[in-house]
Design a protein around this motif. Sequence first.
Motif, mmCIF file in Angstrom:
data_model
loop_
_atom_site.group_PDB
_atom_site.id
_atom_site.type_symbol
_atom_site.label_atom_id
_atom_site.label_comp_id
_atom_site.label_asym_id
_atom_site.label_seq_id
_atom_site.Cartn_x
_atom_site.Cartn_y
_atom_site.Cartn_z
ATOM 1 N N ALA A 93 0.873 -1.220 -0.054
ATOM 2 C CA ALA A 93 0.356 -0.317 0.015
ATOM 3 C C ALA A 93 0.853 1.271 -0.139
ATOM 4 O O ALA A 93 0.416 2.072 0.892
ATOM 5 C CB ALA A 93 -0.684 0.025 0.859
ATOM 6 N N SER A 94 2.439 1.492 0.123
ATOM 7 C CA SER A 94 3.214 2.445 -0.169
ATOM 8 C C SER A 94 2.657 3.760 -1.899
ATOM 9 O O SER A 94 2.574 2.595 -2.514
ATOM 10 C CB SER A 94 4.224 1.776 -0.660
ATOM 11 N N LEU A 95 2.405 4.465 -1.187
ATOM 12 C CA LEU A 95 2.481 5.381 -2.055
ATOM 13 C C LEU A 95 3.895 6.196 -2.751
ATOM 14 O O LEU A 95 3.890 7.500 -3.464
ATOM 15 C CB LEU A 95 1.476 6.325 -1.553
ATOM 16 N N GLU A 96 5.091 6.116 -1.778
ATOM 17 C CA GLU A 96 5.823 6.771 -1.663
ATOM 18 C C GLU A 96 6.407 5.708 -3.456
ATOM 19 O O GLU A 96 7.121 4.528 -3.079
ATOM 20 C CB GLU A 96 7.200 6.039 -0.967
ATOM 21 N N ASP A 97 7.098 7.283 -4.375
ATOM 22 C CA ASP A 97 7.777 7.118 -5.854
ATOM 23 C C ASP A 97 7.249 5.662 -6.265
ATOM 24 O O ASP A 97 7.758 4.573 -7.527
ATOM 25 C CB ASP A 97 9.361 6.181 -5.216
ATOM 26 N N ASN A 98 5.813 5.755 -6.181
ATOM 27 C CA ASN A 98 4.643 5.074 -7.163
ATOM 28 C C ASN A 98 3.688 5.863 -7.954
ATOM 29 O O ASN A 98 2.452 6.467 -7.858
ATOM 30 C CB ASN A 98 3.456 4.470 -6.383
ATOM 31 N N THR A 99 4.599 6.291 -9.173
ATOM 32 C CA THR A 99 3.867 6.976 -10.412
ATOM 33 C C THR A 99 3.797 6.125 -11.615
ATOM 34 O O THR A 99 4.205 5.059 -11.475
ATOM 35 C CB THR A 99 4.949 7.964 -10.594
ATOM 36 N N THR A 100 3.252 6.191 -12.618
ATOM 37 C CA THR A 100 3.317 5.722 -13.656
ATOM 38 C C THR A 100 4.944 5.427 -14.957
ATOM 39 O O THR A 100 5.095 3.956 -14.409
ATOM 40 C CB THR A 100 2.549 6.183 -15.032
ATOM 41 N N TRP A 101 5.356 6.467 -14.297
ATOM 42 C CA TRP A 101 6.518 6.099 -14.728
ATOM 43 C C TRP A 101 7.570 5.796 -13.662
ATOM 44 O O TRP A 101 7.866 4.597 -15.012
ATOM 45 C CB TRP A 101 7.508 7.600 -15.000
ATOM 46 N N ALA A 102 7.347 5.144 -13.058
ATOM 47 C CA ALA A 102 8.518 4.651 -11.756
ATOM 48 C C ALA A 102 7.740 2.591 -12.276
ATOM 49 O O ALA A 102 7.876 2.007 -12.469
ATOM 50 C CB ALA A 102 7.900 4.538 -10.433
ATOM 51 N N LEU A 103 6.297 2.628 -12.710
ATOM 52 C CA LEU A 103 5.487 1.275 -12.999
ATOM 53 C C LEU A 103 6.515 0.892 -14.785
ATOM 54 O O LEU A 103 6.284 0.054 -14.644
ATOM 55 C CB LEU A 103 4.238 1.293 -13.767
ATOM 56 N N ILE A 104 6.493 2.105 -15.694
ATOM 57 C CA ILE A 104 6.780 1.686 -16.567
ATOM 58 C C ILE A 104 8.751 1.289 -16.511
ATOM 59 O O ILE A 104 9.368 0.169 -17.540
ATOM 60 C CB ILE A 104 7.199 2.403 -17.443
ATOM 61 N N GLU A 105 9.517 2.182 -15.490
ATOM 62 C CA GLU A 105 11.195 1.670 -15.355
ATOM 63 C C GLU A 105 10.497 0.456 -14.408
ATOM 64 O O GLU A 105 11.868 -0.777 -14.682
ATOM 65 C CB GLU A 105 11.557 2.377 -14.642
ATOM 66 N N ASP A 106 9.622 -0.348 -13.837
ATOM 67 C CA ASP A 106 9.546 -1.516 -13.732
ATOM 68 C C ASP A 106 9.648 -2.824 -14.227
ATOM 69 O O ASP A 106 9.815 -3.992 -14.344
ATOM 70 C CB ASP A 106 8.934 -1.819 -12.157
ATOM 71 N N ILE A 107 8.516 -2.714 -15.575
ATOM 72 C CA ILE A 107 8.688 -3.051 -16.424
ATOM 73 C C ILE A 107 9.907 -3.664 -17.653
ATOM 74 O O ILE A 107 9.843 -4.492 -17.817
ATOM 75 C CB ILE A 107 7.711 -2.717 -17.769
ATOM 76 N N GLU A 108 10.852 -2.457 -17.457
ATOM 77 C CA GLU A 108 12.039 -2.715 -18.289
ATOM 78 C C GLU A 108 12.746 -3.381 -17.249
ATOM 79 O O GLU A 108 13.328 -4.036 -17.300
ATOM 80 C CB GLU A 108 12.461 -1.110 -18.987
ATOM 81 N N ARG A 109 12.580 -2.697 -16.263
ATOM 82 C CA ARG A 109 13.816 -3.629 -15.382
ATOM 83 C C ARG A 109 13.934 -5.668 -15.295
ATOM 84 O O ARG A 109 14.330 -6.170 -14.815
ATOM 85 C CB ARG A 109 13.698 -2.957 -13.672
#
Length: 335
Positions: A93-109
Amino acid sequence: MERSTPPPAVSAPGHRRGLFPESEAFASGWLPAAGGHEIYYEECGKPTGKPCVILHGGPGGAINPTMRRFFDPSKWRMALFDQRGCGRSRPNASLEDNTTWALIEDIERLREHLGVEKWCVFGGSWGSTLALAYAITHPERVESLVLRGIFLLTKRELAWFYQDGASMLFPDAWERFCRPIPEAERGDMISAYHKRLTHPDRRVQAEAAAAWSQWEGDTISIRGPEARPSKFNEIDFAIAFARIECHFFANLGFFGQKGGDGDGWILRNAEKIRRIPGWIVQGRFDVVTPMEAAWKLKTAWPEARFEVVWDAGHASTEPGIVDALVRATDQAFNV
């Protein structure tokens, strides 16, 4: 020259395909990510199969075994992951550093971690939003797109579902949704809920999360409340789901971080996915993500195959949606 949008294919009741057999994960783990997050992922199907990544909805939802069953496990290498703060990802449930762009980085990672060059990207509802944003940002990594219940995360769509629109179709459910919010704050329901879902008192969060989740559950399917995901009744899931979803919506998907106010970012950049083979499946009576968004996307991306399921709402498990998605993934295998 003005683009001419061909009429969509129409899916009506008849002989329909069902989900593929259940398949167990052959690998799973947690992938360290920026901002102190750890992303839970799993792989299913054929280890040497054609790669795809399956994006769950919300934002704030989580992966589940049914999501694997839209792909033939004897052909596909399926990767699934719980997005930041969701499911088994940590911290919950963390909102810290939780954005669309962070999720896109996670997909690439995750793609790099799995050694995948290009993959099919599959997503419905918020999953379609994230899939489109990822494909626009990394078109060279997307072999095909299979999308359902298109959500462009615009002000118009948010106002329809959380302020004035869907409320006219579901006045009883809307009354329950309004109950935790004082009348003086009901002119901006997303802001009112955001205040409560980020409140330091977990009891305040829990009350708001239960009402927020129930509203979506009550409207998700033409089959009625029995189609509501059972996890909406689990308070830990409901809090994570509602907090993260409202966080993204209050910030308009963080698309403004790419310039402007962010409204309409996906359509403005749709030209970047024109060469990617795509399938769009849309329930005609989808109240959560109405068909207007799918139609606008198809107009901007006329090469995509567009199928309207006439006897379906928003839920991915409605028979007509299942049939259309299973046929789409079969076709995507041959791209």
